[in-house]
Motif scaffolding. Structure first.
Motif, PDB file in Angstrom:
ATOM      1  N   THR A  96       0.848  -1.209  -0.054  1.00  0.00           N
ATOM      2  CA  THR A  96       0.070  -0.093   0.041  1.00  0.00           C
ATOM      3  C   THR A  96       0.808   0.999  -0.039  1.00  0.00           C
ATOM      4  OG1 THR A  96      -1.738  -1.165   1.303  1.00  0.00           O
ATOM      5  CG2 THR A  96      -1.765   1.220   1.159  1.00  0.00           C
ATOM      6  N   THR A  97       0.352   2.443  -0.852  1.00  0.00           N
ATOM      7  CA  THR A  97       1.368   3.570  -0.890  1.00  0.00           C
ATOM      8  C   THR A  97       0.205   4.714  -0.472  1.00  0.00           C
ATOM      9  OG1 THR A  97       2.595   4.974  -1.936  1.00  0.00           O
ATOM     10  CG2 THR A  97       0.925   4.035  -3.201  1.00  0.00           C
ATOM     11  N   HIS A  98       0.721   5.720   0.163  1.00  0.00           N
ATOM     12  CA  HIS A  98      -0.230   7.071   0.274  1.00  0.00           C
ATOM     13  C   HIS A  98       0.357   8.108  -0.430  1.00  0.00           C
ATOM     14  CE1 HIS A  98      -0.974   4.014   3.783  1.00  0.00           C
ATOM     15  NE2 HIS A  98      -2.024   4.373   3.809  1.00  0.00           N
ATOM     16  N   ARG A  99      -0.492   8.979  -0.988  1.00  0.00           N
ATOM     17  CA  ARG A  99      -0.296  10.219  -1.401  1.00  0.00           C
ATOM     18  C   ARG A  99      -1.420  11.176  -1.167  1.00  0.00           C
ATOM     19  NH1 ARG A  99       4.636  10.257  -2.326  1.00  0.00           N
ATOM     20  NH2 ARG A  99       5.568   8.510  -3.675  1.00  0.00           N
ATOM     21  N   LYS A 100      -0.755  12.416  -1.077  1.00  0.00           N
ATOM     22  CA  LYS A 100      -1.393  13.655  -0.658  1.00  0.00           C
ATOM     23  C   LYS A 100      -1.551  14.381  -2.010  1.00  0.00           C
ATOM     24  CE  LYS A 100       0.474  15.867   2.539  1.00  0.00           C
ATOM     25  NZ  LYS A 100       1.024  16.879   3.467  1.00  0.00           N
ATOM     26  N   VAL A 101      -2.695  14.802  -2.390  1.00  0.00           N
ATOM     27  CA  VAL A 101      -2.951  15.739  -3.556  1.00  0.00           C
ATOM     28  C   VAL A 101      -3.830  17.110  -3.227  1.00  0.00           C
ATOM     29  CG1 VAL A 101      -2.873  13.956  -5.200  1.00  0.00           C
ATOM     30  CG2 VAL A 101      -5.050  14.686  -4.242  1.00  0.00           C
ATOM     31  N   ILE A 102      -3.632  17.919  -3.694  1.00  0.00           N
ATOM     32  CA  ILE A 102      -4.253  19.352  -3.366  1.00  0.00           C
ATOM     33  C   ILE A 102      -5.078  19.719  -4.723  1.00  0.00           C
ATOM     34  CG2 ILE A 102      -4.269  21.862  -2.813  1.00  0.00           C
ATOM     35  CD1 ILE A 102      -1.582  21.197  -1.286  1.00  0.00           C
ATOM     36  N   ILE A 103      -6.412  19.930  -4.370  1.00  0.00           N
ATOM     37  CA  ILE A 103      -7.183  20.292  -5.738  1.00  0.00           C
ATOM     38  C   ILE A 103      -7.711  21.664  -5.308  1.00  0.00           C
ATOM     39  CG2 ILE A 103      -9.408  19.771  -6.693  1.00  0.00           C
ATOM     40  CD1 ILE A 103      -9.105  16.796  -5.859  1.00  0.00           C
ATOM     41  N   ASN A 104      -7.279  22.639  -6.470  1.00  0.00           N
ATOM     42  CA  ASN A 104      -7.729  23.975  -6.271  1.00  0.00           C
ATOM     43  C   ASN A 104      -9.253  24.171  -6.730  1.00  0.00           C
ATOM     44  OD1 ASN A 104      -5.231  24.838  -5.262  1.00  0.00           O
ATOM     45  ND2 ASN A 104      -4.363  24.993  -7.175  1.00  0.00           N
TER      46      ASN A 104
END
Length: 104
Positions: A96-104
């Protein structure tokens, strides 16, 4: 007061955050062979291994997206997500991998 960053608050943290404007295509590679391309209307995931499951959580921890798949490529529409910080949990076989994204 000096506000220069001096490392992580929690020891052992490996999260990173990179900011981009909403018109930039962002490609993220990690050591698990998952590539994430983020556009203004979608997130595209590509992997050499089969992606078994994708979960997306908002900053409050509520699950906003859940998909079970057996594909190497996945496209997720983010049109209805709204602006904010989201966390991806991507399952590949027994990893399992985790990622953070920011949506504008």
């Amino acid at each position: 007061k000096d506000l220069t960053p001096k490392g992580y608050i929690e020891s052992g943290s490996d999260f990173t955050c990179e900011l981009y404007d909403s018109e930039t295509s962002v490609e993220i590679n990690d050591n698990m062979g998952v590539t994430i391309n983020q556009y203004t209307d979608r997130i595209e995931l590509e992997s050499e291994e089969l992606i078994n499951k994708i979960e997306i959580f908002n900053f409050l921890g509520a699950k906003v997206y859940d998909s079970i798949s057996e594909n190497h490529n996945n496209t997720i529409s983010i049109v209805n997500f709204g602006s904010g910080i989201y966390f991806l949990k991507i399952s590949l076989n027994n990893k399992t991998t985790h990622r953070k994204v920011i949506i504008n």
